[in-house]
Design an enzyme around this catalytic site. Structure first.
Site, mmCIF file in Angstrom:
data_model
loop_
_atom_site.group_PDB
_atom_site.id
_atom_site.type_symbol
_atom_site.label_atom_id
_atom_site.label_comp_id
_atom_site.label_asym_id
_atom_site.label_seq_id
_atom_site.Cartn_x
_atom_site.Cartn_y
_atom_site.Cartn_z
ATOM 1 N N ARG A 103 1.025 -1.146 0.103
ATOM 2 C CA ARG A 103 0.137 -0.042 -0.121
ATOM 3 C C ARG A 103 0.812 1.269 0.137
ATOM 4 O O ARG A 103 2.032 1.049 -0.071
ATOM 5 C CB ARG A 103 -1.055 0.154 0.928
ATOM 6 C CG ARG A 103 -0.656 -0.742 2.410
ATOM 7 C CD ARG A 103 0.613 -0.234 3.277
ATOM 8 N NE ARG A 103 0.408 1.290 3.412
ATOM 9 C CZ ARG A 103 1.413 2.081 3.689
ATOM 10 N NH1 ARG A 103 2.554 1.488 3.550
ATOM 11 N NH2 ARG A 103 1.096 3.375 3.924
ATOM 12 N N GLY A 104 0.215 2.215 0.046
ATOM 13 C CA GLY A 104 1.028 3.728 -0.128
ATOM 14 C C GLY A 104 0.963 3.767 -1.792
ATOM 15 O O GLY A 104 1.094 3.197 -2.742
ATOM 16 N N ALA A 105 0.640 5.226 -1.920
ATOM 17 C CA ALA A 105 0.268 5.731 -3.318
ATOM 18 C C ALA A 105 1.727 5.479 -4.269
ATOM 19 O O ALA A 105 1.220 4.938 -5.384
ATOM 20 C CB ALA A 105 0.128 7.125 -3.595
ATOM 21 N N ARG B 238 -7.822 -0.215 -6.437
ATOM 22 C CA ARG B 238 -7.914 1.132 -5.356
ATOM 23 C C ARG B 238 -8.326 2.288 -6.010
ATOM 24 O O ARG B 238 -7.674 2.755 -6.974
ATOM 25 C CB ARG B 238 -6.622 1.040 -4.504
ATOM 26 C CG ARG B 238 -6.170 0.107 -4.121
ATOM 27 C CD ARG B 238 -6.626 -0.167 -2.543
ATOM 28 N NE ARG B 238 -6.757 0.816 -1.516
ATOM 29 C CZ ARG B 238 -5.680 1.294 -0.723
ATOM 30 N NH1 ARG B 238 -4.757 0.705 -0.603
ATOM 31 N NH2 ARG B 238 -5.851 2.283 0.196
ATOM 32 N N ASP C 149 -2.002 10.826 -1.321
ATOM 33 C CA ASP C 149 -2.593 9.849 -2.272
ATOM 34 C C ASP C 149 -2.912 10.417 -3.446
ATOM 35 O O ASP C 149 -2.922 9.777 -4.393
ATOM 36 C CB ASP C 149 -3.768 9.057 -1.501
ATOM 37 C CG ASP C 149 -3.098 8.137 -0.505
ATOM 38 O OD1 ASP C 149 -3.181 8.625 0.618
ATOM 39 O OD2 ASP C 149 -2.751 7.077 -0.704
ATOM 40 N N ASN D 250 -5.233 12.610 1.643
ATOM 41 C CA ASN D 250 -4.434 11.558 2.217
ATOM 42 C C ASN D 250 -5.258 10.912 3.037
ATOM 43 O O ASN D 250 -6.323 10.903 3.259
ATOM 44 C CB ASN D 250 -3.182 12.421 2.937
ATOM 45 C CG ASN D 250 -2.068 11.560 3.423
ATOM 46 O OD1 ASN D 250 -1.589 10.733 2.853
ATOM 47 N ND2 ASN D 250 -1.821 11.760 4.548
ATOM 48 N N LYS D 251 -4.392 9.763 3.993
ATOM 49 C CA LYS D 251 -5.374 8.918 4.850
ATOM 50 C C LYS D 251 -6.317 9.714 5.780
ATOM 51 O O LYS D 251 -5.909 10.753 6.123
ATOM 52 C CB LYS D 251 -4.030 8.399 5.717
ATOM 53 C CG LYS D 251 -4.712 7.435 6.858
ATOM 54 C CD LYS D 251 -5.485 6.221 6.186
ATOM 55 C CE LYS D 251 -4.747 5.369 5.251
ATOM 56 N NZ LYS D 251 -5.564 4.239 4.611
#
Lengths: 384, 384
Positions: A71-73, A108, A261, A271-272
């Protein structure tokens, strides 16, 4: 092209890597040395177990992204690129190309790096004979991965100056950085985005300490950021997501650095979930709020982030349950809400550009405005 | 005074109680029907187990407050009052009185209701013969408990108008309320503070839905608020603490109501850590932000809440670990941070009065200013 693709694992081949696990250089994604598959760090088992998984097919790659083993853009972008390579080995037809792209794009919805990487792969493969597509895909995926690392190193250098300036103003007293979620080397191929300035400053000998937001529901701050900071020897403290405002009110945070993101053409930052709340607290307490991102995270097609960015909703179980280690070392999942209570699980929120002090990119620290972003990345605007 | 103390359990005696557990009227604290001890709902086992504990001594009462078997500012006040009764049975001397007061006061530093209740008990007992102190303590403790319920009922009536006005503006469409932590009947003797307007509106037939912040680290929102809303049949959704800002940006929250552990003379609100972040989001999105509190929560000795209110720091394990129910029904505690990562656990934060729309008290909805608070509670100012 030409010549055999470089079927070497980065770890085994001793490729340069910023991050270390138990003292061993490690990246988050690599091609195994026998060239048969892609290796990844399975992030769903951290921090209690460090394990590697192998992706052999398009389906493997899509599933790894969807279940957040990776995960993580930026890392999602690289993983999708390698997924296209795996797909081209299975079916290099035009239909296969389109199917692979659609299947990876659906994993995603929020991070734009995924679409960016797939567009790059499509451009590299579309007008090529089928017989060459697998090799070309591998080469382009490797380039995308290397480019991510180069971007992050540049972000580290630009962000270093911000931290060094604060350290100088504090006469060398410890600089306290707050971060949310994991925009560390685990969110990228290596080095990280928000962590790049942190690791760079730490390695330069600047005294710093990181407050890592736990980041419910999936706890990436506690389970990933704290873990990688610990592996790298960076002093840190895990805090509940509720805590940052109190710390800022009491002068205990010198700056906030988070990842992204997706960033829109006018500088709104997706973002998160929870990032927006920290940006509000930073503004209310005059704490600088920086967002670190490589340029593939910018979406020049969108302007108003709150209105336009699709926010992923994920499974209820991520909120209702938590996984951890029991006193006797077993990994257990426990339910933390009452039976029958509904939950909501929005993955991201949008921080309006007005709350952002600066965007730390590979081309320097940029004001979060349409004009500044356009001036820094003119070639991206042209392809809009 | 005069006549025997009323040694009756509320549940057994059929005392009126707003809240029900599995259809049975229940309060959070009561005197057992045989008059030997105090019964409490053990809140550390919720939502997975409903269990009752018995307090027989001063030490039992102090431990129950410290370990948060009972928590919530108003309930802490009532529990401390009953703790003084238990203490007077053991040692009714002046030294015993002072020792009991000091021991209970030391259990939790932030909620001012604790000090208020102990001061009330001291005033009721100080100039009384030792032989009468136990009976007088029980009577005053019962009065404090009954007063809490009366206060909360009044808060419910005043808050009802706020919710009814929003429901009218929305033409009867569901009113969405966000709350943080548990300021429900479990935080009081009965009814609750922040939940009082919610239960009152729900019982009046107003369509409403509550977003309950999980409230890390101890999850009182998920484990207590969601549970009691469920018991009362109020539609609700548990959300991570990170989610409220996103919901407010998208018009999904009509008002916020939280409780308070201490409110200063100028209207600054100390409440569970993370409340301040929600207040900032409410302000940024023009969502009304109300605080519901009985007047014993007001501390007229303090002005600047951020500078003056002591913020409790609690054990690291509350952040590092989470307790819940396994798939096969066992209660397990799991560690959710990496081995060796330090954590910080601040229990409360302070929301400046400028972010508060109104204080819902037993005397009506009051502007969070020094003048308005002084006008509403002149007798409290006089005793400053």
């Amino acid at each position: 092209m030409g010549g055999p693709p470089q079927f070497v694992g980065w770890v085994e081949a001793g490729y340069e890597s910023r991050m270390q696990v138990d003292g061993k250089p490690t990246r988050t994604i690599w091609v195994e040395s026998d060239g048969t598959c892609v290796g990844i760090v399975d992030q769903t088992l951290l921090p209690h177990r460090f394990a590697v998984a192998r992706l052999k097919t398009l389906v493997d790659a899509a599933r790894a992204i969807q279940t957040m083993q990776i995960r993580g853009a930026p890392l999602i972008g690289a993983a999708a690129a390698y997924g296209m390579w795996l797909a081209m080995r299975e079916d290099a037809s035009d239909e296969g190309l389109e199917r692979a792209r659609a299947s990876l794009l659906a994993t995603r919805p929020t991070a734009v790096n995924l679409r960016w990487a797939l567009d790059e792969m499509l451009a590299a493969l579309r007008n090529r004979p089928r017989g060459e597509r697998a090799a070309a895909a591998l080469q382009r995926a490797n380039e995308i991965a290397e480019q991510d690392i180069a971007n992050n190193r540049a972000i580290g250098r630009h962000g270093l100056k911000i931290i060094a300036d604060i350290a100088a103003r504090k006469h060398g007293k410890c600089v306290n950085v707050l971060t949310h979620c994991n925009a560390g080397w685990l969110a990228t191929v290596d080095v990280g985005t928000a962590t790049a300035p942190i690791y760079t400053a730490h390695d330069e000998g600047i005294a710093l300490h990181v407050y890592a937001d736990e980041t419910r529901p999936r706890n990436q701050g506690a389970s990933l950021t704290a873990w990688e900071l610990g592996q790298h020897g960076v002093p840190h403290t895990v805090i509940p997501d509720n805590t940052g405002g109190h710390l800022m009110q009491h002068g205990m945070v010198d700056l906030v650095i988070v990842g992204a993101d997706r960033v829109t053409a006018q500088g709104d930052v997706c973002n998160k979930i929870g990032t927006y709340l920290k940006a509000l607290a930073a503004r209310d307490n005059r704490v600088p709020f920086y967002v670190a991102l490589p340029s593939p995270t910018i979406d020049f097609m969108l302007s108003d982030g709150v209105a336009e960015i699709p926010i992923e909703q994920r499974a209820a179980a991520e909120v209702a349950c938590m996984t951890g280690k029991t006193a006797d070392g077993r990994i257990e999942t426990v339910q933390v809400v009452p039976d029958g209570s509904p939950v909501a699980n929005y993955g991201f929120d949008v921080t309006p550009a007005r709350l952002v002090t600066g965007l730390i990119t590979e081309r320097g620290v940029i004001e979060p405005t349409r004009a500044a972003l356009a001036a820094a990345f003119p070639e991206r605007l042209a392809t809009r």
